[in-house]
Design an enzyme around this catalytic site. Sequence first.
Site, PDB file in Angstrom:
ATOM      1  N   THR A 155      18.504 -77.894  -0.861  1.00  0.00           N
ATOM      2  CA  THR A 155      19.063 -76.826  -1.705  1.00  0.00           C
ATOM      3  C   THR A 155      18.510 -76.861  -3.118  1.00  0.00           C
ATOM      4  O   THR A 155      19.058 -76.213  -4.011  1.00  0.00           O
ATOM      5  CB  THR A 155      20.601 -76.844  -1.751  1.00  0.00           C
ATOM      6  OG1 THR A 155      21.012 -78.051  -2.413  1.00  0.00           O
ATOM      7  CG2 THR A 155      21.228 -76.776  -0.394  1.00  0.00           C
ATOM      8  N   VAL A 179      20.146 -72.170  -5.672  1.00  0.00           N
ATOM      9  CA  VAL A 179      20.998 -71.321  -4.819  1.00  0.00           C
ATOM     10  C   VAL A 179      21.608 -72.143  -3.679  1.00  0.00           C
ATOM     11  O   VAL A 179      21.477 -71.802  -2.506  1.00  0.00           O
ATOM     12  CB  VAL A 179      20.218 -70.091  -4.300  1.00  0.00           C
ATOM     13  CG1 VAL A 179      19.852 -69.183  -5.452  1.00  0.00           C
ATOM     14  CG2 VAL A 179      18.954 -70.492  -3.532  1.00  0.00           C
ATOM     15  N   HIS A 180      22.331 -73.234  -4.059  1.00  0.00           N
ATOM     16  CA  HIS A 180      22.878 -74.149  -3.051  1.00  0.00           C
ATOM     17  C   HIS A 180      23.564 -73.432  -1.894  1.00  0.00           C
ATOM     18  O   HIS A 180      23.201 -73.587  -0.736  1.00  0.00           O
ATOM     19  CB  HIS A 180      23.954 -75.055  -3.687  1.00  0.00           C
ATOM     20  CG  HIS A 180      23.454 -75.985  -4.729  1.00  0.00           C
ATOM     21  ND1 HIS A 180      22.634 -77.047  -4.452  1.00  0.00           N
ATOM     22  CD2 HIS A 180      23.678 -76.035  -6.066  1.00  0.00           C
ATOM     23  CE1 HIS A 180      22.379 -77.716  -5.562  1.00  0.00           C
ATOM     24  NE2 HIS A 180      23.000 -77.128  -6.561  1.00  0.00           N
ATOM     25  N   ASP A 181      24.613 -72.674  -2.228  1.00  0.00           N
ATOM     26  CA  ASP A 181      25.497 -72.168  -1.175  1.00  0.00           C
ATOM     27  C   ASP A 181      24.835 -71.099  -0.311  1.00  0.00           C
ATOM     28  O   ASP A 181      25.103 -71.008   0.895  1.00  0.00           O
ATOM     29  CB  ASP A 181      26.793 -71.629  -1.791  1.00  0.00           C
ATOM     30  CG  ASP A 181      27.642 -72.736  -2.387  1.00  0.00           C
ATOM     31  OD1 ASP A 181      27.284 -73.921  -2.215  1.00  0.00           O
ATOM     32  OD2 ASP A 181      28.658 -72.422  -3.032  1.00  0.00           O
ATOM     33  N   CYS A 202      21.831 -71.080   0.677  1.00  0.00           N
ATOM     34  CA  CYS A 202      20.961 -71.724   1.671  1.00  0.00           C
ATOM     35  C   CYS A 202      21.721 -71.957   2.967  1.00  0.00           C
ATOM     36  O   CYS A 202      21.171 -71.788   4.067  1.00  0.00           O
ATOM     37  CB  CYS A 202      20.423 -73.049   1.146  1.00  0.00           C
ATOM     38  SG  CYS A 202      19.132 -72.872  -0.097  1.00  0.00           S
TER      39      CYS A 202
END
Length: 316
Positions: free
Chosen positions: A195, A239-241, A243
């Site tokens: 991420t 853009v962690h979430d 992904c």
Amino acid sequence: MHKVIFDTDPGVDDAMALLFLHRHPAIELVGITTVFGNASIETTTRNALFLKGAWNIAAPVAKGIGETLDAGRPHVGWPTGIHGDDGLGNIDVPAQIDLPLDPRPAHRFIIDTVRANPGQVTLIAVGRMTNLARALRDDPEIATLVKAVVIMGGAFDVPGNITPAAEANIHGDPEAADVVMTAPWPVTVIGLDVTKTVMSRAMLSDIAERGGAPARLLSDISQFYIDFYEHHVDDGMIVHDSCACAYVVAPELFQTRSGAIRVLCGGIADGQTIQKPDARLFPPNAWDGFPSQQACIGIDAEAVLKLIGDTLADGN
Ligand SMILES: [Ca+2]
């Protein structure tokens, strides 16, 4: 179509992921369940209702319980420096949102929805694992009725982000995360190994231009977070979430490694995620007898960013 319950602590990158799920044509968002983490449970729930209203999302919002699975865990402060005092980048979210909540607590909503749609529901969890663990504790059989569990959290072959050992979502409720990782349901973990994907300012402003009012609101929410990341990445936001959401519709853009996953609970590495790869042999150990789960270890970052950007910009 993927029927999805989105378990979330909005949260700036959570907001992007929610708009992605709302706009992707292969996703049917059947519920939003809230958890604490980026802010208190009151704030993340208020934010989920705010985004539901602003983006005209039909799915109900069910509020989680605002304490860790082990209620004796000490409280760690909210990351207001990353997500703002209001959890959404200090855009002045109204204190009260005039929309009803689902009457059930989040974990009960998850149980009921999974039981009503056996074999069909994908749980995407991008906050602490508290609600999923509570749902399993109350009704262990749902593990056999869920289609898939996709998590944003953890760090396997890279350092953590809240301590050198641990990633924040897992560190926020390690006992819950260990319950979720060791349950007999198929879990894919999208952690810090992949991420690190960064959306540039130019890409976000292009999305805001193409994606109408919802995308402009997302861009406004994201600016505070981008300023925070100025010292961590060259340009833009991690853009962690999103992904984790991209994985559900395009798993071919990720590489995974199979093996049992445990979470350390306590000690200096509290919240560390450790996988025993299936390909490696060890003497008897604490990973034995638990199901193999998938840890993401590779990503086609360019293709994932394009998928996220095109989805956010479409559907206005
Ligand atoms: Ca989150």
